[in-house]
Design an enzyme around this catalytic site. Structure first.
Site, short mmCIF file in Angstrom:
data_model
loop_
_atom_site.label_atom_id
_atom_site.label_comp_id
_atom_site.label_asym_id
_atom_site.label_seq_id
_atom_site.Cartn_x
_atom_site.Cartn_y
_atom_site.Cartn_z
N GLY A 65 -6.77 1.83 13.87
CA GLY A 65 -5.74 0.91 14.50
C GLY A 65 -6.49 -0.58 14.79
O GLY A 65 -5.67 -1.31 15.23
N GLU A 110 -10.76 6.78 12.74
CA GLU A 110 -9.91 6.67 11.49
C GLU A 110 -9.66 5.25 11.16
O GLU A 110 -8.39 5.00 11.04
CB GLU A 110 -8.60 7.59 11.33
CG GLU A 110 -8.91 9.07 11.88
CD GLU A 110 -7.61 9.85 12.31
OE1 GLU A 110 -6.47 9.05 12.65
OE2 GLU A 110 -7.56 11.05 12.29
N PRO A 111 -10.47 4.34 10.95
CA PRO A 111 -10.14 3.09 10.79
C PRO A 111 -9.64 3.09 9.29
O PRO A 111 -10.24 3.67 8.15
CB PRO A 111 -11.50 2.31 10.91
CG PRO A 111 -12.62 3.29 10.70
CD PRO A 111 -11.90 4.55 11.08
N GLY A 112 -8.68 2.15 9.07
CA GLY A 112 -8.20 1.83 7.65
C GLY A 112 -8.51 0.41 7.36
O GLY A 112 -9.35 -0.21 6.79
N ARG A 113 -7.36 -0.38 8.16
CA ARG A 113 -7.27 -1.74 7.65
C ARG A 113 -8.46 -2.51 8.14
O ARG A 113 -8.93 -3.47 7.18
CB ARG A 113 -6.22 -2.25 8.63
CG ARG A 113 -5.98 -3.87 8.49
CD ARG A 113 -4.90 -4.33 9.74
NE ARG A 113 -3.93 -3.28 9.81
CZ ARG A 113 -2.63 -3.26 9.31
NH1 ARG A 113 -2.40 -4.31 8.27
NH2 ARG A 113 -1.72 -2.35 9.73
N ARG A 154 3.76 -6.62 2.41
CA ARG A 154 3.52 -6.79 3.93
C ARG A 154 4.55 -7.95 4.19
O ARG A 154 4.87 -7.78 5.32
CB ARG A 154 2.10 -6.97 4.22
CG ARG A 154 1.20 -5.90 3.92
CD ARG A 154 -0.21 -5.58 4.29
NE ARG A 154 -0.16 -5.70 5.90
CZ ARG A 154 -0.37 -6.74 6.69
NH1 ARG A 154 -0.69 -7.86 6.01
NH2 ARG A 154 -0.28 -6.80 8.00
N CYS A 172 14.45 -10.46 -7.48
CA CYS A 172 15.66 -10.72 -7.02
C CYS A 172 16.04 -10.49 -5.87
O CYS A 172 16.89 -9.51 -5.35
CB CYS A 172 16.73 -10.51 -8.03
SG CYS A 172 16.20 -11.05 -9.63
N GLU A 173 15.43 -10.79 -4.67
CA GLU A 173 15.62 -10.65 -3.28
C GLU A 173 15.29 -11.92 -2.45
O GLU A 173 14.17 -12.37 -2.79
CB GLU A 173 14.67 -9.54 -2.92
CG GLU A 173 14.89 -8.27 -3.43
CD GLU A 173 15.66 -7.42 -2.50
OE1 GLU A 173 16.19 -7.62 -1.42
OE2 GLU A 173 15.92 -6.10 -3.16
#
Ligand SMILES: *Cc1c(COP(=O)(O)O)cnc(C)c1O
Length: 447
Positions: A265, A301-304, A340, A372-373
């Site tokens: 986190g 548990e680092p990800g980012r 994101r 197309c959004e």
């Protein structure tokens, strides 16, 4: 020990004392050299020319550097840094980190299989997630697992049954929900009592009593993960103090608590002018201060923070379109490739691959993809140099929750991934051909 600089993708020379300087600690592997953007020693335009766009490009040196920062931050305590591979799960990246000693935090049977395919041994894999199926439990028990982070009583009972049926004992921690406000985007906050994750910490002693009575389980410790993209240590510290208190209470109840999984986190600076988030070294000191005296093995548990600034997404301008009161840069990358901004209102710095001259004119553009959004908008009124059709841009900080969240919406094939190491680069996931994409659909006989 000074763990050294935190790498921010796309940043330039350290400029001590500037607001854009992460406390004088900037260093980078996505740099302009002689006016061209490089990934390590490779000009990114060369990758675009050879592989096409859009494409994700990762820097091996940055991935290893960031893993090393966490490993150093926990030095002196028995520890395992389990990379949260949901942030970036390409098998080549996992092998790079696994060979450096990283463990993995997996949240599905598919991730478990990827980690094993990358050569990560089962005893370095922790299994998180609120909805593990019996099949996933069997897979991990068969192949080897460091621990399951159990998130509910029904899951605990299921795991006990599965393990006993296999004649095995499943090592577990229980994920507790400490009811702290992580003060992050609502979609990535997980540590408040209203979130679906973990069991309320107030009920933890009852749940551990239940676990102790189940022969298929062996309680190893406690798990907590309060959210993602946290830019302040205070919520972590509040949670870890509660974990420390709980450790003592559970030991008094007769449980052996030898492991603390403190989750992931830690946030990254997506906008360089932002206040710098805490460094892994400061995070490590706080861990030492709050739980270091308990004699437990520390897992994080680092990800980012490992993968985020280790990757960019390269994209090409298809059209420059003048609208009423606003101009658009229409890129070949879209929300299906990098979701994101649409999903979390996230900011990505978007920089031209050819460095603009000092004092070159800028103009506000809405930067959009072809999907197309209306949500397919990467940035609104972003000041950009005057780009033309065919020019390349790089989305910084795109290594985490980028490729892994991509889809084929609008029948746009998944974009390729490239890993750079020094002056070498390799495609680590090829762009599927249209035929490959379409041939996955099958026709019923009766049609
Ligand atoms: C997502 C997640 C992580 C990683 O979060 P980051 O913000 O990427 O560090 C770690 N542990 C668990 C249980 C998660 O769900």
């Amino acid at each position: 020990m000074n763990p050294g600089p935190l790498l921010i993708s796309g940043d330039r020379e350290p400029v001590p004392g500037r607001a854009t300087d992460v406390r004088g600690l900037l260093m980078d592997h996505f740099l302009y050299r002689d006016g061209r953007l490089f990934a390590e020693d490779v000009p990114v335009a060369e990758i675009a020319a050879s592989v096409g766009t859009p494409v994700y490009v990762y820097s091996a040196a940055t991935l290893l550097r960031h893993y090393g920062l966490f490993d150093d931050a926990l030095a002196g305590m028995p520890h395992t840094v389990c990379f949260a591979m949901k942030s970036l799960s390409n098998v080549a990246v996992l092998k790079l980190l696994g060979d450096a000693g990283a463990g993995m935090d997996v949240v599905s049977g598919g991730e478990y299989r990827r980690a094993r395919a990358a050569g990560v041994p089962g005893d370095r894999i922790v299994f998180s997630g609120v909805g593990k199926t019996r099949e996933e439990m069997r897979l991990a028990l068969e192949g080897g697992i460091k621990q399951f982070n159990v998130e509910s009583e029904p899951e605990m009972i299921a795991l006990d049954e599965v393990a006993r049926a296999m004649g095995k004992v499943a090592p577990i921690t229980v994920r507790v929900n400490p009811d702290v406000d992580a003060k992050t985007h609502a979609k990535i906050a997980t540590g408040k009592s209203e979130n679906k994750f973990g069991i309320p910490i107030s009920r933890a002693r009852d749940v551990y009593r239940l676990a102790a009575g189940l022969r298929g389980l062996k309680v190893m410790g406690i798990d907590v993960h309060i959210g993602s993209q946290l830019t302040d240590l205070a919520p972590f510290e509040a949670a870890y103090r509660k974990v420390a208190d709980l450790t003592l209470a559970l030991r008094a109840d007769g449980h052996e608590i030898t492991r603390l999984d403190l989750g992931g986190g830690l946030g990254i600076p997506y906008v360089r002018s932002n206040e710098a988030p805490p460094l892994p070294s400061e995070y490590g000191e706080m861990i030492r201060r709050t739980v270091g005296h308990l004699g437990c093995e520390i897992e994080i548990e680092p990800g980012r923070l490992i993968s985020g600034n280790s990757g960019i997404m390269l994209s090409r301008v298809i059209y420059v379109k003048s609208g009423e009161g606003r101009d658009f840069l229409i890129l070949d990358g879209a929300m299906n490739d990098l979701i994101r901004p649409a999903m979390y209102d996230a900011h990505h710095d978007i920089i031209p691959v050819i460095e603009p001259h000092a004092g070159a004119p800028v103009q506000p553009f809405d930067i959009v993809g072809p999907v197309c959004e209306t949500g397919d908008t990467f940035a609104r009124a972003r000041n950009m140099p005057l780009l033309a059709e065919g020019d390349l841009v790089a989305f910084r900080s795109a290594g985490a929750y980028g490729a892994v969240m991509a889809s084929e919406y609008n029948s746009r094939p998944l974009i390729p991934e490239v890993l750079v190491k020094g002056d070498q680069f390799a495609v680590i996931r090829a762009r599927p051909t249209f035929d490959e994409m379409i041939s996955r659909d099958t026709m019923p006989e009766w049609l």
